[in-house]
Design a protein around this motif. Structure first.
Motif, PDB file in Angstrom:
ATOM      1  N   PRO A   1      30.126  53.345  39.316  1.00  0.00           N
ATOM      2  CA  PRO A   1      30.532  52.022  39.177  1.00  0.00           C
ATOM      3  C   PRO A   1      31.334  51.791  38.172  1.00  0.00           C
ATOM      4  CG  PRO A   1      28.303  51.998  38.605  1.00  0.00           C
ATOM      5  CD  PRO A   1      28.636  53.376  39.234  1.00  0.00           C
ATOM      6  N   LEU A   2      31.314  52.061  37.024  1.00  0.00           N
ATOM      7  CA  LEU A   2      32.369  51.884  36.018  1.00  0.00           C
ATOM      8  C   LEU A   2      33.836  52.623  36.325  1.00  0.00           C
ATOM      9  CD1 LEU A   2      30.097  52.451  32.930  1.00  0.00           C
ATOM     10  CD2 LEU A   2      30.881  50.156  33.927  1.00  0.00           C
ATOM     11  N   ALA A   3      33.613  53.841  36.734  1.00  0.00           N
ATOM     12  CA  ALA A   3      34.804  54.568  36.885  1.00  0.00           C
ATOM     13  C   ALA A   3      35.513  53.895  38.051  1.00  0.00           C
ATOM     14  CB  ALA A   3      34.744  55.945  37.577  1.00  0.00           C
ATOM     15  N   ALA A   4      34.803  53.325  39.169  1.00  0.00           N
ATOM     16  CA  ALA A   4      35.406  52.704  40.277  1.00  0.00           C
ATOM     17  C   ALA A   4      36.073  51.345  39.703  1.00  0.00           C
ATOM     18  CB  ALA A   4      34.361  52.203  41.220  1.00  0.00           C
ATOM     19  N   VAL A   5      35.583  50.583  38.771  1.00  0.00           N
ATOM     20  CA  VAL A   5      36.347  49.677  38.073  1.00  0.00           C
ATOM     21  C   VAL A   5      37.745  49.848  37.420  1.00  0.00           C
ATOM     22  CG1 VAL A   5      35.801  47.625  36.274  1.00  0.00           C
ATOM     23  CG2 VAL A   5      33.962  48.241  37.849  1.00  0.00           C
ATOM     24  N   GLY A   6      37.643  50.938  36.760  1.00  0.00           N
ATOM     25  CA  GLY A   6      38.608  51.343  36.028  1.00  0.00           C
ATOM     26  C   GLY A   6      39.783  51.656  36.754  1.00  0.00           C
ATOM     27  N   PHE A   7      39.704  52.508  37.946  1.00  0.00           N
ATOM     28  CA  PHE A   7      40.581  52.676  39.043  1.00  0.00           C
ATOM     29  C   PHE A   7      41.099  51.597  39.640  1.00  0.00           C
ATOM     30  CE2 PHE A   7      38.971  57.528  38.804  1.00  0.00           C
ATOM     31  CZ  PHE A   7      39.993  57.806  38.634  1.00  0.00           C
ATOM     32  N   MET A   8      40.211  50.545  39.784  1.00  0.00           N
ATOM     33  CA  MET A   8      40.470  49.290  40.676  1.00  0.00           C
ATOM     34  C   MET A   8      41.174  48.495  39.838  1.00  0.00           C
ATOM     35  SD  MET A   8      40.486  48.276  43.632  1.00  0.00           S
ATOM     36  CE  MET A   8      38.979  48.665  44.521  1.00  0.00           C
ATOM     37  N   LEU A   9      41.171  48.386  38.440  1.00  0.00           N
ATOM     38  CA  LEU A   9      41.940  47.652  37.592  1.00  0.00           C
ATOM     39  C   LEU A   9      43.320  48.151  37.376  1.00  0.00           C
ATOM     40  CD1 LEU A   9      39.468  46.763  34.966  1.00  0.00           C
ATOM     41  CD2 LEU A   9      40.251  45.248  36.692  1.00  0.00           C
ATOM     42  N   LEU A  10      43.275  49.623  37.344  1.00  0.00           N
ATOM     43  CA  LEU A  10      44.630  50.152  36.985  1.00  0.00           C
ATOM     44  C   LEU A  10      45.602  49.963  38.444  1.00  0.00           C
ATOM     45  CD1 LEU A  10      46.722  52.039  35.708  1.00  0.00           C
ATOM     46  CD2 LEU A  10      45.316  54.026  36.644  1.00  0.00           C
ATOM     47  N   ALA A  11      44.993  50.254  39.456  1.00  0.00           N
ATOM     48  CA  ALA A  11      45.536  49.829  40.958  1.00  0.00           C
ATOM     49  C   ALA A  11      46.205  48.316  40.897  1.00  0.00           C
ATOM     50  CB  ALA A  11      44.340  50.057  42.069  1.00  0.00           C
ATOM     51  N   ALA A  12      45.296  47.246  40.657  1.00  0.00           N
ATOM     52  CA  ALA A  12      45.729  46.002  40.502  1.00  0.00           C
ATOM     53  C   ALA A  12      47.108  46.078  39.565  1.00  0.00           C
ATOM     54  CB  ALA A  12      44.546  45.271  39.901  1.00  0.00           C
TER      55      ALA A  12
ATOM     56  N   SER B   1      35.833  46.163  45.639  1.00  0.00           N
ATOM     57  CA  SER B   1      37.065  45.269  46.298  1.00  0.00           C
ATOM     58  C   SER B   1      37.444  44.043  45.058  1.00  0.00           C
ATOM     59  CB  SER B   1      36.704  44.928  47.526  1.00  0.00           C
ATOM     60  OG  SER B   1      36.780  46.111  48.481  1.00  0.00           O
ATOM     61  N   PRO B   2      36.278  43.268  45.032  1.00  0.00           N
ATOM     62  CA  PRO B   2      36.520  41.947  44.033  1.00  0.00           C
ATOM     63  C   PRO B   2      37.437  42.317  43.070  1.00  0.00           C
ATOM     64  CG  PRO B   2      34.207  41.974  44.995  1.00  0.00           C
ATOM     65  CD  PRO B   2      34.793  43.530  45.343  1.00  0.00           C
ATOM     66  N   PHE B   3      37.302  43.493  42.362  1.00  0.00           N
ATOM     67  CA  PHE B   3      37.790  43.805  40.839  1.00  0.00           C
ATOM     68  C   PHE B   3      39.405  43.685  41.270  1.00  0.00           C
ATOM     69  CE2 PHE B   3      33.771  45.304  39.867  1.00  0.00           C
ATOM     70  CZ  PHE B   3      33.579  44.831  38.688  1.00  0.00           C
ATOM     71  N   PHE B   4      39.933  43.773  42.574  1.00  0.00           N
ATOM     72  CA  PHE B   4      41.242  43.866  42.900  1.00  0.00           C
ATOM     73  C   PHE B   4      41.912  42.499  42.665  1.00  0.00           C
ATOM     74  CE2 PHE B   4      44.826  45.234  45.859  1.00  0.00           C
ATOM     75  CZ  PHE B   4      45.248  46.041  45.037  1.00  0.00           C
ATOM     76  N   TYR B   5      41.169  41.418  42.559  1.00  0.00           N
ATOM     77  CA  TYR B   5      41.446  40.165  41.926  1.00  0.00           C
ATOM     78  C   TYR B   5      42.464  40.161  40.686  1.00  0.00           C
ATOM     79  CZ  TYR B   5      39.353  37.067  45.605  1.00  0.00           C
ATOM     80  OH  TYR B   5      38.942  36.537  46.672  1.00  0.00           O
ATOM     81  N   ALA B   6      42.201  41.257  39.685  1.00  0.00           N
ATOM     82  CA  ALA B   6      42.811  41.376  38.901  1.00  0.00           C
ATOM     83  C   ALA B   6      44.099  41.442  38.662  1.00  0.00           C
ATOM     84  CB  ALA B   6      42.348  42.528  37.842  1.00  0.00           C
ATOM     85  N   THR B   7      44.722  41.672  40.042  1.00  0.00           N
ATOM     86  CA  THR B   7      46.170  41.505  40.170  1.00  0.00           C
ATOM     87  C   THR B   7      46.699  40.110  40.016  1.00  0.00           C
ATOM     88  OG1 THR B   7      45.844  43.173  42.105  1.00  0.00           O
ATOM     89  CG2 THR B   7      47.876  41.872  42.022  1.00  0.00           C
ATOM     90  N   LEU B   8      45.922  39.022  40.142  1.00  0.00           N
ATOM     91  CA  LEU B   8      46.267  37.956  39.764  1.00  0.00           C
ATOM     92  C   LEU B   8      46.838  37.731  38.403  1.00  0.00           C
ATOM     93  CD1 LEU B   8      43.797  35.680  41.848  1.00  0.00           C
ATOM     94  CD2 LEU B   8      45.923  36.515  42.489  1.00  0.00           C
ATOM     95  N   VAL B   9      45.877  38.307  37.456  1.00  0.00           N
ATOM     96  CA  VAL B   9      46.211  38.090  36.134  1.00  0.00           C
ATOM     97  C   VAL B   9      47.450  39.093  35.765  1.00  0.00           C
ATOM     98  CG1 VAL B   9      45.311  38.831  33.786  1.00  0.00           C
ATOM     99  CG2 VAL B   9      43.494  37.983  35.649  1.00  0.00           C
ATOM    100  N   PHE B  10      47.443  40.146  36.037  1.00  0.00           N
ATOM    101  CA  PHE B  10      48.782  41.007  35.832  1.00  0.00           C
ATOM    102  C   PHE B  10      49.912  40.299  36.449  1.00  0.00           C
ATOM    103  CE2 PHE B  10      45.405  44.326  35.810  1.00  0.00           C
ATOM    104  CZ  PHE B  10      45.715  44.731  34.414  1.00  0.00           C
ATOM    105  N   ALA B  11      49.906  39.875  37.532  1.00  0.00           N
ATOM    106  CA  ALA B  11      51.037  39.112  38.192  1.00  0.00           C
ATOM    107  C   ALA B  11      51.510  38.001  37.386  1.00  0.00           C
ATOM    108  CB  ALA B  11      50.677  38.610  39.628  1.00  0.00           C
TER     109      ALA B  11
END
Length: 293
Positions: free
Chosen positions: A8-19, A241-251
Motif C-alpha cells: 500500500p505505501l509503495a502504491a501511494v508513492g507511485f500514485m502521487l508521482l503519477a498525479a 485510485s482516490p490518491f489520484f485526487y492529488a492531481t488537484l493539488v499539483f494543478a
C-alpha cells in the motif's frame, strides 16, 4: 503473470508521482492550446511521443510478452484517448484548476466500477474515505459560480472515460507486464488519435517550440502511465485510485507558478478535504496489513 504483492505505501508513492506528472501534462496541453493547436492535435502529439518513448524502452529492456487481452486493450485505449482529448479541450474553456477538479472525479467513479467489473469488496472505511474525497471535489467545483458550462461538461465526460480506463488498467495489470500494456495502449491510442485528427482536418504544422511542448506532453505522460500502473499493481483499485485526487493539488501549484493564479481559500479547503480522505484510507489500509492472522 503473478500480480505484485500488496504494497500500500509503495502504491501511494507511485500514485502521487503519477498525479504530479499528469497535472504537468495538462498544463503543457493548455500551453499548446494557447499556441493555436486543436485539442485533438494535442492529443495526437501526446500519443505520438509517448509511443516513441515506450517503444524505445521495450527495445532496450526487452521484457517478456504474454498473449494480450485485445478487447480489453481496445476498450482501455479508446477510453484513455477520449478522456485525454476531452480534458485537453476542457482546459481551453475553463481554468486549469477547475477542469482538473471536475475531470478527476474519476477515482470515485472507478471505485464504483471496481465492484461489478473487478469483483472488489469495499468496506465502510473505504466508502467513508471516498465520500470525504468526493466532498473535497465538490468544494473545488464551486457549484453556482457559472464555471459549469461548457468546459465543465467536457471535463465531466472526461472523468467518466478515465474511470472506465482505470478499471481496465487494473484488470490488465494483474495479467500483463507494464511495458507491454503501455506499448499496446499508446500504439492503439496513436492510431485512434491519428485517424481523428486526419478525418476532422484539424492537424497543422507546429513550430519548433510547440513540437517541444508536444514532446514534453508525450514523454511525461508515458512516465505517468508507468507510475500509475505500478501503483495499481501494488494495491486494489478502490484503495489506490482516490490518491489520484492529488492531481488537484499539483494543478493548483502549477497554476500559481506558471500563471500566477494561486489557490483561493475555497481551493485550499477542497484540497485539504481530499488529502484528509486519502490519509484516512492509507491509515486504515496500513492497520489492516499489520493486523495478525
Amino acid at each position: 503473470m503473478t500480480p505484485t504483492q500488496q504494497q500500500p505505501l509503495a502504491a501511494v508513492g507511485f500514485m502521487l508521482l503519477a498525479a504530479a506528472l499528469v497535472a504537468g501534462t495538462t498544463l503543457l496541453a493548455k500551453v499548446a492550446g494557447e499556441a493555436g493547436l486543436h485539442p485533438l492535435q494535442v492529443s495526437h502529439g501526446r500519443f505520438l511521443f509517448a509511443f516513441l518513448g515506450i517503444a524505445a524502452a521495450n527495445l532496450i529492456l526487452r521484457p517478456r510478452y504474454t498473449r494480450p487481452k485485445w478487447a480489453v486493450h481496445a476498450g482501455r485505449s479508446f477510453s484513455g484517448w477520449a478522456g485525454i482529448s476531452l480534458t485537453f479541450a476542457a482546459v481551453q474553456f475553463i481554468p486549469l484548476g477547475d477542469a482538473t477538479a471536475i475531470s478527476f472525479l474519476n477515482p470515485v467513479f472507478a471505485m464504483f466500477l471496481a465492484i461489478p467489473i473487478l469483483g472488489e469488496r469495499i468496506g465502510p472505511w473505504r466508502w467513508t474515505a471516498a465520500a470525504i474525497t468526493l466532498t473535497g471535489g465538490a468544494i473545488l467545483l464551486r457549484p453556482g459560480t457559472g464555471t459549469i458550462e461548457p468546459g465543465a461538461l467536457l471535463a465531466l465526460a472526461a472523468a467518466g472515460f478515465m474511470a472506465f480506463e482505470i478499471t481496465l488498467i487494473k484488470f490488465l495489470s494483474d495479467r500483463e507486464g507494464p511495458l507491454q500494456i503501455l506499448l499496446i495502449n499508446n500504439g492503439m491510442g496513436l492510431t485512434i488519435a491519428t485517424i481523428a485528427a486526419s478525418v476532422l482536418w484539424v492537424w497543422q504544422m507546429p513550430d519548433a517550440r510547440t513540437w517541444a511542448v508536444l514532446a514534453g506532453i508525450g514523454f511525461v505522460m508515458a512516465l505517468a502511465q508507468t507510475c500509475f500502473i505500478q501503483a495499481m499493481r501494488r494495491a486494489d483499485a478502490s484503495f489506490a485510485s482516490p490518491f489520484f485526487y492529488a492531481t488537484l493539488v499539483f494543478a493548483a501549484l502549477y497554476d500559481g507558478i506558471v500563471f500566477g493564479t494561486w489557490p483561493t481559500a475555497t481551493s485550499a479547503l477542497g484540497a485539504g478535504v481530499i488529502v484528509a480522505g486519502g490519509a484516512l484510507l492509507a491509515w486504515r489500509e496500513g492497520r489492516l496489513k499489520r493486523a495478525p492472522g
